[in-house]
Scaffold this motif. Sequence first.
Motif, PDB file in Angstrom:
ATOM      1  N   LYS A   1       0.780  -1.162   0.021  1.00 27.81           N
ATOM      2  CA  LYS A   1      -0.055   0.192   0.092  1.00 27.81           C
ATOM      3  C   LYS A   1       0.971   1.238  -0.053  1.00 27.81           C
ATOM      4  CE  LYS A   1      -3.450   2.341   2.819  1.00 27.81           C
ATOM      5  NZ  LYS A   1      -4.404   2.058   3.872  1.00 27.81           N
ATOM      6  N   GLU A   2       1.803   1.422   0.829  1.00 27.19           N
ATOM      7  CA  GLU A   2       2.773   2.313   0.990  1.00 27.19           C
ATOM      8  C   GLU A   2       3.512   2.632  -0.219  1.00 27.19           C
ATOM      9  OE1 GLU A   2       5.304   1.822   4.344  1.00 27.19           O
ATOM     10  OE2 GLU A   2       3.862   2.289   5.734  1.00 27.19           O
ATOM     11  N   GLN A   3       3.931   1.466  -1.033  1.00 21.72           N
ATOM     12  CA  GLN A   3       4.575   1.709  -2.167  1.00 21.72           C
ATOM     13  C   GLN A   3       3.625   2.258  -3.482  1.00 21.72           C
ATOM     14  OE1 GLN A   3       6.062  -2.246  -3.854  1.00 21.72           O
ATOM     15  NE2 GLN A   3       6.896  -1.422  -5.977  1.00 21.72           N
TER      16      GLN A   3
ATOM     17  N   ALA B   1       3.422   5.985  -2.719  1.00 23.07           N
ATOM     18  CA  ALA B   1       4.379   6.703  -3.281  1.00 23.07           C
ATOM     19  C   ALA B   1       4.682   6.799  -4.979  1.00 23.07           C
ATOM     20  CB  ALA B   1       5.835   6.049  -2.587  1.00 23.07           C
ATOM     21  N   GLU B   2       4.406   5.679  -5.662  1.00 21.60           N
ATOM     22  CA  GLU B   2       4.173   5.677  -6.864  1.00 21.60           C
ATOM     23  C   GLU B   2       3.184   6.757  -7.533  1.00 21.60           C
ATOM     24  OE1 GLU B   2       3.213   1.759  -8.179  1.00 21.60           O
ATOM     25  OE2 GLU B   2       5.637   0.928  -7.536  1.00 21.60           O
ATOM     26  N   TYR B   3       1.925   6.852  -6.886  1.00 23.43           N
ATOM     27  CA  TYR B   3       0.860   7.614  -6.977  1.00 23.43           C
ATOM     28  C   TYR B   3       1.397   9.091  -6.997  1.00 23.43           C
ATOM     29  CZ  TYR B   3      -3.561  10.224  -7.250  1.00 23.43           C
ATOM     30  OH  TYR B   3      -4.472  10.983  -7.675  1.00 23.43           O
TER      31      TYR B   3
ATOM     32  N   ALA C   1       2.911  14.248  -9.372  1.00 24.60           N
ATOM     33  CA  ALA C   1       3.974  15.400  -9.272  1.00 24.60           C
ATOM     34  C   ALA C   1       4.351  15.658 -10.704  1.00 24.60           C
ATOM     35  CB  ALA C   1       5.036  15.066  -8.233  1.00 24.60           C
ATOM     36  N   LYS C   2       4.530  14.663 -11.719  1.00 23.71           N
ATOM     37  CA  LYS C   2       5.229  14.837 -12.736  1.00 23.71           C
ATOM     38  C   LYS C   2       4.115  15.460 -13.874  1.00 23.71           C
ATOM     39  CE  LYS C   2       8.377  10.937 -12.723  1.00 23.71           C
ATOM     40  NZ  LYS C   2       8.480   9.557 -13.272  1.00 23.71           N
ATOM     41  N   LYS C   3       2.884  15.220 -13.370  1.00 20.18           N
ATOM     42  CA  LYS C   3       1.735  15.849 -14.343  1.00 20.18           C
ATOM     43  C   LYS C   3       1.813  17.210 -14.389  1.00 20.18           C
ATOM     44  CE  LYS C   3      -2.793  14.801 -15.436  1.00 20.18           C
ATOM     45  NZ  LYS C   3      -4.222  13.764 -15.070  1.00 20.18           N
ATOM     46  N   PRO C   4       1.905  17.909 -15.414  1.00 26.69           N
ATOM     47  CA  PRO C   4       1.814  19.452 -15.182  1.00 26.69           C
ATOM     48  C   PRO C   4       0.350  19.895 -14.702  1.00 26.69           C
ATOM     49  CG  PRO C   4       1.646  18.770 -17.484  1.00 26.69           C
ATOM     50  CD  PRO C   4       1.812  17.672 -16.822  1.00 26.69           C
TER      51      PRO C   4
END
Length: 185
Positions: free
Chosen positions: A79-81, A84-86, A91-94
């Motif tokens: 769940k934590e992983q 973090a991926e989400y 964050a990368k999405k403008p």
Amino acid sequence: MGFGDLKSSSGLKVLNDFLTDRSFIEGLPGVRKPLGQYGPAGVADTTSGSPAASKDEDDDDIDLFGSDEEEDPEAVKLKEQRLAEYAAKKAKKPTLIAKSSILLDVKPWDDETDMAKLEECVRSIQMDGLVWGQSKLVPVGYGIKKLQISCVVEDDKVGTDILEEKITAFEDYVQSMDVAAFNKI
């Protein structure tokens, strides 16, 4: 006396027949009898134990709300992983910048006002998030023309009230300013 086993169809039929001419089973608030003493006479009591015993048995069967105490360490790690991926993907999405297209009507004092100078004054307003567009002179009447000018603004940085304040500051040329059209982009 009793309804029998309410988990069986025969027990449910006895209960249904009993309630055909009653609104409730029986009893007074705060007075509790063993389950087997409720219902019509002549039906064998097939319930097991006291209400407290049956309550304990029911609690062990199903945990409707889930228990945080018994979480699997692997599930917590997964769940934590995924969280973090989400967060990294988000964050990368403008981020989307809200913009609006505004059409302004800038009205001069009279027909002798220098409209070229009026437009020059309006276009001299420079702000972060403001881009001036096309303009034209539109006849109002009696030889008077108004300046109709478009602009694109970032909603978080520029508002119509700020624009109006800055445009009407040119008191020698500008009588008033109106928003003719306002469209979200």
